[in-house]
Design an enzyme around this catalytic site. Structure first.
Site, PDB file in Angstrom:
ATOM      1  CD  GLU A   1      16.406 -14.480   3.416  1.00  0.00           C
ATOM      2  OE1 GLU A   1      15.765 -15.048   4.335  1.00  0.00           O
ATOM      3  OE2 GLU A   1      17.035 -13.416   3.577  1.00  0.00           O
TER       4      GLU A   1
ATOM      5  CG  ASP B   1      -1.945   0.992   1.326  1.00  0.00           C
ATOM      6  OD1 ASP B   1      -2.827   0.958   0.459  1.00  0.00           O
ATOM      7  OD2 ASP B   1      -1.910   1.853   2.233  1.00  0.00           O
TER       8      ASP B   1
HETATM    9  C1  BGC Z   1      -5.509   2.156  -0.336  1.00  0.00           C
HETATM   10  C2  BGC Z   1      -6.654   2.959   0.165  1.00  0.00           C
HETATM   11  C3  BGC Z   1      -6.279   3.516   1.511  1.00  0.00           C
HETATM   12  C4  BGC Z   1      -4.950   4.301   1.448  1.00  0.00           C
HETATM   13  C5  BGC Z   1      -4.383   4.542   2.793  1.00  0.00           C
HETATM   14  C6  BGC Z   1      -4.453   3.211  -0.525  1.00  0.00           C
HETATM   15  O1  BGC Z   1      -3.932   3.553  -1.578  1.00  0.00           O
HETATM   16  O2  BGC Z   1      -5.764   1.461  -1.522  1.00  0.00           O
HETATM   17  O3  BGC Z   1      -7.842   2.232   0.237  1.00  0.00           O
HETATM   18  O4  BGC Z   1      -7.280   4.378   1.958  1.00  0.00           O
HETATM   19  O5  BGC Z   1      -3.985   3.591   0.731  1.00  0.00           O
HETATM   20  O6  BGC Z   1      -3.916   3.353   3.333  1.00  0.00           O
END
Ligand code: BGC
Length: 591
Positions: free
Chosen positions: A269, A217
């Site tokens: 790994e 993310d």
């Molecule tokens: C996720 C979102 C989230 C954000 C903060 C992103 O890009 O896909 O759904 O709100 O990151 O974590």
């Protein structure tokens, strides 16, 4: 333009050699809205496990599951308070183990979400940082700063939250902390080696449980420019009102790559080609490609495809540039039309391009549902033939539309609340999906509960209504995936072809295109015109394991005659016989 990939070996997750990720179709499950086994109105891990057969039958290779970790759910789980457990809302660690093992029995790989840019403000790391006070080593896990000496009311810099409002909040002792998202999502300090070590433990925790990879993310956000200087632009100037993409002292800093080199070494790994996928909303193409250089991520989401307007030159440029940038670093391209952060394509593709990645203002008029559905089918048909890996977001295979009229009181996306409703936010693409038309909550939950209300129109799109119905969106996707596997698509060489139709086609609307053009077409030569009568057709050939598949997507007003010697393998419009009508895509077997 060529994307080569070795042919894929057996799908068993312990297979060490096959670079399965280069051509995989990966299905995103948003757990709270997929299937609810315990009847509380929120989907859960046992619900997912029970539906894995549906995904196997659909023909996808892997499943990416959005966060299911303990979380106060201020941002639907992207605010994690423990990276190594399962939120009771979604089940237990034993349920996660059962899910992984059932998926592997079905030859489906499992990718989990990793949220390293920020934690929840309820994470013990943040709680102890608050307690420890200014200048403590505990505070150094996050980005705490003293108040501005000239004006303690003003945050340390002008950065804004992606969700709206300032990116800083105060603590009771007067310090400020940074949060690029909601105030309940404090940003971690990736300059601190202890943070890095802690995340290596998290990676190992899930790898040891057998996951096949991580979707990372906000991969472009972990490192901030030294000194946290003011940004030159506001978030809205950078991004319209969608996710930020532009240059900023907190996006796409060179230092992030060091982190991923370490992670890749760690993943390597483990046996079985475990993968890292970057969610990095950066531009231009060459900057995204930096995330998939050798030794870093295996894949990065290609949001430019999702963002491209519905016209042939724009799509062509996107495809061309995507291959060009990724070929330089030897990485596969990904193709993405949808996810839990953007307007569903069956709605988006009927909107003006200015609203494509935005989270829609309340004032935007409701788009034409039929047009959107038709275009979504065509877009998916074109996408699934492209070399590289493709993503499908749950419900995309059903042609679900965005729910625009959710009442204010049920909306949960922090964007809606942080902008006082000026941006509707992302709840409309997160409504629980329909499985059975006649069942409570359309089969999402036996109890009939659903954390967001489902619109009546979802009944007709339920899985049981579409399954076995040859003309349905679901059966189209299933057929495309079966053909993709059969013909080795996702790999192979790619060429744009001249889209001018065969002038010999009887009664052709475009017969005037001339015999030279027809010869071009039959020869499959490259170099389609960007202007003239065929500027509205996107046509390309993919030559892979089994012959050449020609894809023709008609984005113009004139039907395109299918040459007599081409076999129609699949069509996004089930009525297609000898012409490709407006907003339709076909796969043809050539030669
Ligand atoms: C996720 C979102 C989230 C954000 C903060 C992103 O890009 O896909 O759904 O709100 O990151 O974590």
């Amino acid at each position: 333009m060529t994307q080569h990939s070795p042919s894929r070996g057996p799908l068993h997750p312990s297979a060490e050699t096959a670079e399965w990720w280069r051509s995989a179709v990966i299905y995103q499950v948003y757990p709270r809205s997929f299937a609810d086994a315990d009847g509380d109105g929120i989907g859960d891990l046992p619900g997912i496990t029970a539906k894995l057969d549906h995904l196997r039958e659909l023909g996808v290779d892997a499943v990416w599951i959005s966060p299911f970790y303990p979380s106060p759910q201020a941002d639907a789980g992207y605010d994690v308070s423990d990276y190594c457990d399962v939120d009771p809302l979604f089940g237990t660690l034993a349920d996660a183990d059962a899910l992984i093992s059932r998926a592997h029995e079905l030859d489906l790989r499992i990718i989990v979400d990793l949220v390293p840019n920020h934690t929840s403000d309820q994470h013990p790391w943040f709680r102890r940082a608050l307690t420890a006070g200014p200048d403590s080593p505990e505070r150094d896990w996050y980005l705490f700063r003293d108040a501005n000496p000239e004006d303690p009311e003003r945050p340390p810099n002008n950065w804004e939250s992606v969700f709206g409002g300032p990116a800083w909040s105060t603590t009771p002792d007067g310090q400020w902390y940074l949060h690029l998202f909601d105030s309940s999502q404090p940003d971690l300090n990736w300059a601190n080696p202890q943070v890095r070590e802690a995340f290596e433990d998290v990676l190992r925790f899930w790898l040891d449980r057998g996951v096949d990879g991580f979707r990372v993310d906000v991969a472009h956000g972990l490192v901030k420019a030294a000194g946290l200087p003011d940004a030159a632009q506001t978030t809205e100037e950078m991004q319209g009102d969608g996710m930020a993409t532009g240059a900023a002292p907190y996006w796409d800093q060179d230092g992030v790559h060091e982190i991923y080199l370490d992670w890749r070494r760690l993943l390597d790994e483990y046996p079985g080609e475990r993968v890292l996928v970057a969610e990095a909303w950066v531009q231009p193409y060459a900057r995204i490609a930096r995330y998939v250089r050798p030794g870093e991520f295996h894949q990065a989401f290609n949001f430019s495809f999702l963002d491209a307007s519905w016209d042939a030159p724009a799509l062509r440029e996107c495809i061309e540039e995507s291959f060009r940038a990724n070929d330089v670093v030897g990485a596969p391209t990904t193709w993405v039309l949808s996810n839990h952060d953007v307007i569903r394509p069956a709605t988006r593709l009927a909107l003006d391009p200015e609203h494509f990645t935005s989270q829609l203002g309340a004032a935007v008029p409701a788009p034409d549902r039929e047009l959107g559905a038709r275009r979504a089918r065509a877009a998916t048909t074109a996408m699934l033939a492209l070399p590289g890996s493709a993503y499908l977001y749950q419900g995309e295979e059903l042609g679900l539309f965005e729910v625009l009229d959710l009442p204010e009181e049920v909306r949960q996306d922090p964007t809606f609340h942080r902008t006082s409703g000026r941006r509707l936010g992302r709840d409309g693409c997160r409504v629980p999906i329909p499985w059975e038309r006649g069942a409570p909550a359309f089969g999402f939950s036996e109890s009939g509960a659903a954390w967001l209300p489902q619109p009546a129109g979802y009944g007709d799109l339920a899985v049981d209504q579409q399954k076995g119905c040859g003309s349905s969106h679901l059966e189209l996707v299933r057929r495309l995936l079966a053909l993709r596997a059969e013909r080795g698509l996702g790999t192979g060489s790619f060429d744009f072809v001249d889209p001018r139709p065969d002038s010999s086609a009887e009664g052709s609307d475009a017969a005037a295109a001339g015999s030279a053009a027809a010869a071009d077409f039959r020869d499959g030569s490259t170099g389609g015109t960007a202007a003239g009568p065929c500027a509205d057709i996107l046509a390309f050939d993919v030559t892979a394991a089994v012959g050449t598949t020609r894809v023709v997507l008609n984005l113009g007003a004139t039907a395109w005659p299918i040459p007599a010697d081409a076999e129609v393998l699949a069509a996004s419009d089930p009525t297609v016989t000898d012409r490709v009508p407006t907003d339709c895509a076909v796969w043809l077997a050539i030669g």
